[in-house]
Design a protein around this motif. Structure first.
Motif, PDB file in Angstrom:
ATOM      1  N   ASP A  25       0.813  -1.219   0.000  1.00 23.67           N
ATOM      2  CA  ASP A  25       0.000   0.000   0.000  1.00 23.67           C
ATOM      3  C   ASP A  25       0.845   1.267   0.000  1.00 23.67           C
ATOM      4  OD1 ASP A  25      -2.329  -1.476   0.005  1.00 23.67           O
ATOM      5  OD2 ASP A  25      -2.573  -1.434   2.180  1.00 23.67           O
ATOM      6  N   GLU A  26       2.020   1.221   0.605  1.00 18.70           N
ATOM      7  CA  GLU A  26       2.857   2.412   0.698  1.00 18.70           C
ATOM      8  C   GLU A  26       3.705   2.646  -0.551  1.00 18.70           C
ATOM      9  OE1 GLU A  26       5.176   2.202   4.234  1.00 18.70           O
ATOM     10  OE2 GLU A  26       3.437   2.305   5.582  1.00 18.70           O
ATOM     11  N   ASP A  27       3.720   1.687  -1.468  1.00 19.63           N
ATOM     12  CA  ASP A  27       4.536   1.820  -2.679  1.00 19.63           C
ATOM     13  C   ASP A  27       3.755   1.338  -3.899  1.00 19.63           C
ATOM     14  OD1 ASP A  27       6.788   2.588  -4.019  1.00 19.63           O
ATOM     15  OD2 ASP A  27       8.046   0.913  -3.373  1.00 19.63           O
ATOM     16  N   ILE A  76       2.936  -1.250  -9.127  1.00 21.49           N
ATOM     17  CA  ILE A  76       2.080  -1.526 -10.285  1.00 21.49           C
ATOM     18  C   ILE A  76       2.871  -1.365 -11.582  1.00 21.49           C
ATOM     19  CG2 ILE A  76       0.117  -0.662 -11.617  1.00 21.49           C
ATOM     20  CD1 ILE A  76      -0.822  -2.196  -9.248  1.00 21.49           C
ATOM     21  N   THR A  77       3.628  -0.294 -11.679  1.00 23.10           N
ATOM     22  CA  THR A  77       4.435  -0.054 -12.878  1.00 23.10           C
ATOM     23  C   THR A  77       5.450  -1.176 -13.088  1.00 23.10           C
ATOM     24  OG1 THR A  77       4.190   2.340 -12.659  1.00 23.10           O
ATOM     25  CG2 THR A  77       6.041   1.553 -13.969  1.00 23.10           C
ATOM     26  N   ALA A  78       6.082  -1.603 -12.009  1.00 19.32           N
ATOM     27  CA  ALA A  78       7.074  -2.683 -12.113  1.00 19.32           C
ATOM     28  C   ALA A  78       6.421  -3.999 -12.522  1.00 19.32           C
ATOM     29  CB  ALA A  78       7.802  -2.831 -10.775  1.00 19.32           C
ATOM     30  N   LEU A  79       5.270  -4.313 -11.937  1.00 15.05           N
ATOM     31  CA  LEU A  79       4.579  -5.556 -12.293  1.00 15.05           C
ATOM     32  C   LEU A  79       4.100  -5.515 -13.738  1.00 15.05           C
ATOM     33  CD1 LEU A  79       2.458  -6.279  -9.074  1.00 15.05           C
ATOM     34  CD2 LEU A  79       4.506  -7.492  -9.848  1.00 15.05           C
ATOM     35  N   GLU A  80       3.652  -4.353 -14.201  1.00 14.11           N
ATOM     36  CA  GLU A  80       3.238  -4.235 -15.602  1.00 14.11           C
ATOM     37  C   GLU A  80       4.409  -4.533 -16.526  1.00 14.11           C
ATOM     38  OE1 GLU A  80       2.569  -2.510 -19.518  1.00 14.11           O
ATOM     39  OE2 GLU A  80       4.072  -1.865 -18.053  1.00 14.11           O
ATOM     40  N   ASN A 110      -7.057  -4.077 -11.163  1.00 15.83           N
ATOM     41  CA  ASN A 110      -7.669  -3.066 -12.026  1.00 15.83           C
ATOM     42  C   ASN A 110      -6.697  -1.920 -12.320  1.00 15.83           C
ATOM     43  OD1 ASN A 110     -10.433  -4.136 -12.304  1.00 15.83           O
ATOM     44  ND2 ASN A 110     -10.540  -3.804 -10.093  1.00 15.83           N
ATOM     45  N   LEU A 111      -5.834  -1.604 -11.356  1.00 19.80           N
ATOM     46  CA  LEU A 111      -4.815  -0.570 -11.584  1.00 19.80           C
ATOM     47  C   LEU A 111      -3.787  -1.058 -12.600  1.00 19.80           C
ATOM     48  CD1 LEU A 111      -4.251   0.579  -7.884  1.00 19.80           C
ATOM     49  CD2 LEU A 111      -5.767   1.583  -9.623  1.00 19.80           C
ATOM     50  N   LEU A 112      -3.446  -2.339 -12.541  1.00 25.31           N
ATOM     51  CA  LEU A 112      -2.549  -2.925 -13.536  1.00 25.31           C
ATOM     52  C   LEU A 112      -3.183  -2.848 -14.923  1.00 25.31           C
ATOM     53  CD1 LEU A 112       0.017  -4.648 -14.195  1.00 25.31           C
ATOM     54  CD2 LEU A 112      -1.401  -6.656 -13.774  1.00 25.31           C
ATOM     55  N   PHE A 113      -4.479  -3.129 -14.993  1.00 21.83           N
ATOM     56  CA  PHE A 113      -5.203  -3.065 -16.262  1.00 21.83           C
ATOM     57  C   PHE A 113      -5.138  -1.651 -16.843  1.00 21.83           C
ATOM     58  CE2 PHE A 113      -9.206  -2.363 -18.592  1.00 21.83           C
ATOM     59  CZ  PHE A 113      -9.161  -3.399 -19.508  1.00 21.83           C
TER      60      PHE A 113
END
Length: 388
Positions: free
Chosen positions: A103-105, A110-114, A138-141
């Protein structure tokens, strides 16, 4: 690899089961730091599921770390049918999928996982099922840089995470009176609720499945949940999750005999009623089993901060009696831009299959019952009855 004032971000792909097993401690810590996580993203659930259902060589877990600390994870696996796909670990017996992000990062994770998933899906479509509306997936999407589409998936029923008295207070006067009368009947009979300790999980799961067999005898069930590997997975995962206060197995005792049992899982903001079994003779004694079970799990859900009590997938009548809110999961399809034709093909396959399922359900309502009866024939070789 990215670097900012908070440190270096790295992304790796875990493909070996021993390496995934070694992630338990840091995975559990990340699970606790991710507010959207559901019980089906716990390491205990996923690792146990892979031991029962996984195929060697197919594991694909994307990991994001900030200076060595795990801040993001996506637990996926490779399948080849009906086409090359990356799909969630946990399969159909898991009610929800999500990625884990600290939650703090969260934005950087998300950008790294994408980026990591984009590399892992070089030749495949990513097919993410049962994504809750508030899920981090959903944020990854939204971040995805290639082709994408979103479809509807299962409908789940949710209640506020409140004690049973508060839930009854949401009902109309006559329905509330009937609900209270049902609970008084249970108390008058002297039915005792007994949570199972870690050492009793195996026996309690055995009782649950035995009672579930009686409960569903002669009716349609999910055939996968009739298999011994499902039982083994439940025992193995639930033992760890009870130890970590992420699960509860309850037995309900009447006159010294276990007459019902249920299994619930929980995470930071969600408690889910996963599976239950009840002796059909309880009906003869006018025991409303759903009220009896819901009172106990509502007590558990009421201890969460802003939590919800999820009745999980399906809209059975016993669920709708309590006035839950329907929540529709999403199915997210992702692919590199060069693979958009493959993504559109997968989208068409899903739409055709869903349309066929709706047609069968509307025109042949007895099909489910006949399927269940066929499953019970000795030739099916199935020993246990699980969740319908």
């Amino acid at each position: 690899m990215n670097t900012d004032r908070r440190g270096r971000m790295t992304v790796t792909l875990c493909r070996d089961l021993p390496d995934f097993a070694d992630l338990a401690v840091e995975w559990d810590a990340l699970h606790r730091r991710c507010r959207t996580a559901t019980p089906f993203q716990s390491h205990a659930w996923l690792h146990s599921w892979w031991l029962s259902y996984g195929t060697p060589g197919r594991l694909r877990v994307v990991l994001a770390r900030r200076d060595g600390r795990l801040v993001g994870a996506a637990a996926l696996m490779l399948v080849h049918r009906p086409m090359p796909l990356l799909v969630p670990m946990g399969g159909p017996i898991s009610d929800f999928f999500d990625i884990l992000v600290d939650d703090e990062d969260a934005p950087a994770a998300i950008t790294a996982l994408e980026r990591g998933l984009h590399r892992a899906a070089a030749h495949t479509v990513v097919d993410l099922r049962e994504v809750r509306p508030d899920a981090s997936a959903n944020l990854l999407f939204q971040e995805w840089s290639g082709a994408r589409t979103s479809l509807t998936d299962s409908t789940c029923m949710e209640l506020p995470g409140e004690p049973i008295d508060a839930l009854i207070g949401r009902m109309s006067g006559s329905r509330a009176q009937r609900a209270r009368a049902k609970l008084r009947r249970i108390d008058t009979l002297g039915i005792e609720c007994r949570p199972a300790s870690v050492h009793r999980v195996s026996g309690a799961i055995g009782n649950l499945l035995r009672l579930h067999e009686l409960q569903w005898l002669g009716r349609g069930v999910n055939p996968e949940h009739l298999r011994s590997r499902f039982c083994a997975h439940l025992v193995r995962s639930t033992r760890r999750m009870v130890r970590d206060d992420e699960a509860t197995v309850r037995e309900f005792v009447l006159d010294g005999e276990v007459v019902a049992a249920d299994l619930s899982y929980r995470s930071a903001r969600l408690t889910g009623c996963y599976l239950y079994g009840a002796d059909p003779r309880l009906r003869e004694r006018k025991v409303d089993v759903s009220s009896m079970l819901l009172r106990e799990i509502a007590k558990e859900a009421g201890e969460l901060d802003l939590g919800v009590l999820s009745l999980l997938r399906g809209s059975e009548q016993y669920k709708t009696n309590w006035g839950p809110v329907p929540v529709v999961n999403r199915r997210l399809l992702l692919a590199r831009s060069s693979l958009e034709p493959l993504l559109r093909l997968r989208e068409s396959q899903v739409n055709v299959r869903d349309m066929a399922a709706r047609t069968v359900k509307s025109r042949f309502p007895a099909a489910r019952d006949w399927r269940g009866r066929l499953n019970e024939l000795p030739s099916a070789g199935l020993a246990l009855i699980g969740r319908s």
